[in-house]
Design a protein around this motif. Structure first.
Motif, short mmCIF file in Angstrom:
data_model
loop_
_atom_site.label_atom_id
_atom_site.label_comp_id
_atom_site.label_asym_id
_atom_site.label_seq_id
_atom_site.Cartn_x
_atom_site.Cartn_y
_atom_site.Cartn_z
N ILE A 38 23.89 -22.91 41.58
CA ILE A 38 24.44 -21.79 40.82
C ILE A 38 25.07 -20.77 41.75
CG2 ILE A 38 23.79 -19.79 39.40
CD1 ILE A 38 21.75 -21.71 38.01
N ASN A 39 24.42 -20.46 42.86
CA ASN A 39 24.98 -19.51 43.81
C ASN A 39 26.30 -19.99 44.40
OD1 ASN A 39 23.25 -17.24 43.84
ND2 ASN A 39 21.71 -18.47 44.88
N LEU A 40 26.45 -21.30 44.53
CA LEU A 40 27.71 -21.85 45.04
C LEU A 40 28.85 -21.73 44.02
CD1 LEU A 40 26.47 -25.06 46.86
CD2 LEU A 40 27.48 -23.03 47.92
N ASN A 41 28.50 -21.44 42.77
CA ASN A 41 29.49 -21.37 41.71
C ASN A 41 29.52 -20.02 41.00
OD1 ASN A 41 30.62 -24.20 41.46
ND2 ASN A 41 28.43 -24.57 41.56
N THR A 42 28.97 -18.99 41.64
CA THR A 42 28.91 -17.67 41.03
C THR A 42 29.87 -16.73 41.75
OG1 THR A 42 26.59 -17.99 40.45
CG2 THR A 42 27.39 -15.72 40.48
N ALA A 43 30.76 -16.14 40.96
CA ALA A 43 31.72 -15.19 41.53
C ALA A 43 30.98 -14.00 42.11
CB ALA A 43 32.70 -14.73 40.46
N VAL A 44 31.57 -13.39 43.12
CA VAL A 44 30.98 -12.23 43.78
C VAL A 44 32.00 -11.10 43.86
CG1 VAL A 44 29.33 -13.56 45.13
CG2 VAL A 44 31.59 -13.11 46.06
N TYR A 45 31.50 -9.90 44.00
CA TYR A 45 32.38 -8.75 44.22
C TYR A 45 32.45 -8.46 45.71
CZ TYR A 45 32.89 -7.47 39.33
OH TYR A 45 33.22 -7.46 38.01
N ARG A 46 33.64 -8.31 46.22
CA ARG A 46 33.88 -7.91 47.61
C ARG A 46 34.89 -6.78 47.61
NH1 ARG A 46 29.66 -9.11 49.19
NH2 ARG A 46 29.08 -11.23 49.62
N LYS A 47 34.47 -5.63 48.12
CA LYS A 47 35.32 -4.44 48.19
C LYS A 47 35.90 -4.08 46.82
CE LYS A 47 36.54 -5.31 52.98
NZ LYS A 47 37.58 -5.59 53.94
#
Length: 102
Positions: A26-35
């Motif tokens: 799941i972590n490999l396919n979860t979008a993240v916020y950067r800046k």
């Protein structure tokens, strides 16, 4: 009593292994916020995960794989199992801390 304890421990082990394997996927396919921007590129998600928890998660899963595939003494297996549980507990506590911070 010993049989029941062994069954509960084995069930707990397999549930934990399943949970953490799914967590990694799941972590490999979860979008993240950067800046402030949402990152949806898989390669950038992988890079972000690699800079954070990927090594730790892979290490924990490798302990479980070694546990499953080894035929070592029972005391050594329980010791390894305890170490992985402690590491996972620390990770869960950190996740809770991060969740409460936001």
């Amino acid at each position: 009593v010993d049989n029941l304890f062994s069954s509960v421990l084995l069930c707990s082990f397999w549930l934990s292994l399943t949970f953490w394997t799914l967590d990694l996927l799941i972590n490999l396919n979860t979008a993240v916020y950067r800046k402030g921007a949402l990152v949806v590129s898989r390669s950038r998600i992988l890079l972000s995960y690699a800079k954070g928890w990927l090594l730790f998660d892979c290490l924990l899963l490798s302990f479980d794989v070694v546990y499953v595939s080894s035929q070592s003494a029972v005391s050594g297996e329980f010791r390894l199992l305890r170490v992985t549980r402690i590491l996972r507990l620390l990770r869960l506590l950190r996740m809770l801390k991060l969740t409460n911070a936001h």
